[in-house]
Design an enzyme around this catalytic site. Structure first.
Site, PDB file in Angstrom:
ATOM      1  N   HIS A 165       0.819  -1.225   0.000  1.00 54.81           N
ATOM      2  CA  HIS A 165       0.000   0.000   0.000  1.00 54.81           C
ATOM      3  C   HIS A 165       0.848   1.270   0.000  1.00 54.81           C
ATOM      4  O   HIS A 165       0.297   2.371  -0.107  1.00 54.81           O
ATOM      5  CB  HIS A 165      -0.936   0.028   1.218  1.00 54.81           C
ATOM      6  CG  HIS A 165      -1.948  -1.070   1.223  1.00 54.81           C
ATOM      7  ND1 HIS A 165      -2.809  -1.286   0.174  1.00 54.81           N
ATOM      8  CD2 HIS A 165      -2.229  -2.033   2.144  1.00 54.81           C
ATOM      9  CE1 HIS A 165      -3.580  -2.334   0.451  1.00 54.81           C
ATOM     10  NE2 HIS A 165      -3.248  -2.809   1.638  1.00 54.81           N
TER      11      HIS A 165
ATOM     12  N   ASP B 141      -2.576 -10.457  -2.122  1.00 54.18           N
ATOM     13  CA  ASP B 141      -3.134  -9.992  -0.855  1.00 54.18           C
ATOM     14  C   ASP B 141      -4.631  -9.696  -1.074  1.00 54.18           C
ATOM     15  O   ASP B 141      -5.058  -9.417  -2.206  1.00 54.18           O
ATOM     16  CB  ASP B 141      -2.399  -8.722  -0.409  1.00 54.18           C
ATOM     17  CG  ASP B 141      -2.800  -8.243   0.979  1.00 54.18           C
ATOM     18  OD1 ASP B 141      -2.118  -8.613   1.947  1.00 54.18           O
ATOM     19  OD2 ASP B 141      -3.809  -7.503   1.093  1.00 54.18           O
TER      20      ASP B 141
ATOM     21  N   HIS C  42      -6.236  -7.122  -0.262  1.00 50.05           N
ATOM     22  CA  HIS C  42      -6.434  -5.712  -0.611  1.00 50.05           C
ATOM     23  C   HIS C  42      -5.662  -5.353  -1.887  1.00 50.05           C
ATOM     24  O   HIS C  42      -4.598  -5.914  -2.143  1.00 50.05           O
ATOM     25  CB  HIS C  42      -5.945  -4.814   0.530  1.00 50.05           C
ATOM     26  CG  HIS C  42      -6.570  -5.122   1.854  1.00 50.05           C
ATOM     27  ND1 HIS C  42      -5.969  -5.965   2.783  1.00 50.05           N
ATOM     28  CD2 HIS C  42      -7.744  -4.719   2.406  1.00 50.05           C
ATOM     29  CE1 HIS C  42      -6.751  -6.060   3.847  1.00 50.05           C
ATOM     30  NE2 HIS C  42      -7.838  -5.325   3.645  1.00 50.05           N
TER      31      HIS C  42
ATOM     32  N   ASP D 224      -4.565 -12.691   4.138  1.00 47.05           N
ATOM     33  CA  ASP D 224      -5.833 -12.103   4.595  1.00 47.05           C
ATOM     34  C   ASP D 224      -6.993 -12.435   3.649  1.00 47.05           C
ATOM     35  O   ASP D 224      -8.104 -11.946   3.828  1.00 47.05           O
ATOM     36  CB  ASP D 224      -5.716 -10.588   4.818  1.00 47.05           C
ATOM     37  CG  ASP D 224      -4.940  -9.856   3.736  1.00 47.05           C
ATOM     38  OD1 ASP D 224      -4.560 -10.482   2.730  1.00 47.05           O
ATOM     39  OD2 ASP D 224      -4.719  -8.639   3.913  1.00 47.05           O
TER      40      ASP D 224
HETATM   41  C1  SP5 Z   1      -1.057  -4.996   4.080  1.00 48.29           C
HETATM   42  C2  SP5 Z   1      -2.519  -5.001   4.398  1.00 48.29           C
HETATM   43  O1  SP5 Z   1      -3.146  -6.047   4.331  1.00 48.29           O
HETATM   44  N1  SP5 Z   1      -3.068  -3.846   4.800  1.00 48.29           N
HETATM   45  C3  SP5 Z   1      -4.447  -3.800   5.079  1.00 48.29           C
HETATM   46  C4  SP5 Z   1      -4.886  -2.510   5.597  1.00 48.29           C
HETATM   47  C5  SP5 Z   1      -6.376  -2.500   5.686  1.00 48.29           C
HETATM   48  N2  SP5 Z   1      -6.831  -1.910   6.869  1.00 48.29           N
HETATM   49  C6  SP5 Z   1      -8.255  -1.868   6.956  1.00 48.29           C
HETATM   50  C7  SP5 Z   1      -8.627  -1.731   8.372  1.00 48.29           C
HETATM   51  C8  SP5 Z   1      -9.997  -2.252   8.644  1.00 48.29           C
HETATM   52  C9  SP5 Z   1     -10.363  -2.046  10.074  1.00 48.29           C
HETATM   53  N3  SP5 Z   1      -9.952  -3.095  10.959  1.00 48.29           N
HETATM   54  C10 SP5 Z   1     -10.945  -4.085  11.222  1.00 48.29           C
HETATM   55  C11 SP5 Z   1     -10.510  -4.948  12.376  1.00 48.29           C
HETATM   56  C12 SP5 Z   1     -11.664  -5.792  12.831  1.00 48.29           C
HETATM   57  N4  SP5 Z   1     -11.791  -5.702  14.237  1.00 48.29           N
HETATM   58 ZN    ZN Z   2      -4.187  -6.981   2.899  1.00 49.88          ZN
END
Ligand code: SP5
Ligand code: ZN
Length: 334
Positions: free
Chosen positions: A154, A188, A190, A277
């Site tokens: 990212h 990944d 994302h 993920d």
């Molecule tokens: C490298 C990578 O996979 N980065 C991902 C960043 C995405 N972050 C999104 C955050 C979403 C909020 N967290 C949710 C947790 C559930 N308790």
């Molecule tokens: Zn990710």
């Protein structure tokens, strides 16, 4: 297979991320990488080694000098605290000059990616990890696994985001591109918006990404099918945005399409941004993939028969991340 790992990542321990205005425990825990390493160490055919040092100029070819030095300087000012944009606490104004706070908004695009005194060193060591893996592949090894943390895909040229500071996979791909054509496969959950941005104008580095649609998930602003590259880079950027209901067989169908595009490109090297993920039990991402599918996913990538650098990105379920990694790595050695 060599696995490149440094314990320097342990010093980077972001405490919170802010999601929908709510402060949550940060998902990028040191345990993620510790669990992967523990699950793999001692297995026959695997060897864990330390990263070597490479000139910082490899980072400067991908990120601007201002951005790199900002991470180092802001971290020094922050000390043991983790500094966020917008939610910066007033009490800390005396340890971080106001001009630095102002710049925080220039160099970051979300509330997930805090900087502390340890961040620069950990992020730099993650780059050394992906470069070390790349140097072994350049010298003829078939596949090497870079256990990078913090992750990188990212991170744009001048902006951090999504837990990422330096783009480990992009720096590896750029390093390898001095010796031939490079394809990047980003698996990944994302979209690898940083990697896409970095290579958007280039035809010598192909970027192919399979991910949750940005209409549904982070990073929201990047990763649609219409993003195909620009100028010389037109048609050298390929996105597969998906719904969240993707099963093992759905994913396998898309992966085969992605791999076909990669083999048509005839790359000399392959860099894979590996995220766990995509697993059905991941707390941040999550398609419907099973642990055992990662073996088949890896086999499909392995069958491309291209010298390959595996670069770790996301994967946030610490109780299964080791099992997923074993399943995946077995696809390259069994
Ligand atoms: C490298 C990578 O996979 N980065 C991902 C960043 C995405 N972050 C999104 C955050 C979403 C909020 N967290 C949710 C947790 C559930 N308790
Ligand atoms: Zn990710």
């Amino acid at each position: 297979m060599r696995i490149i790992y440094s314990q320097v990542h342990l010093n980077h321990r972001p405490n919170y991320e802010v999601f929908n205005g709510i402060r949550e425990i940060h998902a990028d825990t040191p345990q993620r990488i510790e669990n992967i390493k523990e699950a793999l160490v001692g297995k026959s055919g695997l060897k864990v080694i330390e990263p070597k040092r490479f000139p910082l100029s490899w980072i400067e070819k991908v990120h601007s000098h201002d951005y790199i030095s900002y991470i180092a300087r802001a971290g020094r000012h922050a000390g043991g605290n983790y500094v966020y944009p917008s939610v910066f606490p007033y009490e800390s104004l005396d340890i971080l000059p106001t001009n630095e706070i102002a710049k925080r908004g220039v160099y970051s695009y979300d509330l997930y990616t805090p900087v502390s005194a340890s961040t620069y060193e950990s992020a730099r060591m993650a780059v050394m990890t992906s470069l070390t893996a790349s140097s072994f592949v350049r010298r003829g090894e078939r596949v090497v696994y870079a256990l990078t943390r913090p992750p990188g895909h990212h991170a744009e040229r001048k902006r951090m985001g999504g837990y990422c500071y330096f783009n480990n996979a992009a720096i590896a791909a750029n390093y390898l591109s001095t010796r031939g054509r490079v394809a990047i496969l980003d698996i990944d959950f994302h979209h690898g918006n940083g990697t896409q941005q970095i290579f958007y104008d280039r035809s010598d580095v192909l970027f192919v990404s399979i991910h949750a649609s940005p209409k549904l998930k982070f990073p929201y602003f990047s990763g649609s099918e219409g993003e195909k590259g620009r100028g010389q880079g037109k048609n050298y950027n390929l996105n597969f945005p998906l719904s969240l209901s993707v099963s093992d067989s759905d994913y396998q169908r898309i992966l085969i399409q992605a791999c076909k595009k990669i083999s048509d490109f005839k790359p000399n090297y392959l860099v894979v941004s590996v995220g766990f993920d995509t697993h059905k039990d991941d707390p941040v991402g999550g398609f419907r993939l099973s642990t055992r599918y990662y073996f088949h996913m890896a086999k499909t990538i392995h069958q491309l028969n291209i010298p390959t650098v595996l670069v770790q990105e996301g994967g946030y379920n610490n109780s299964i991340i080791g099992d997923i990694a074993v399943s995946f790595i077995n696809g390259f050695i069994c």
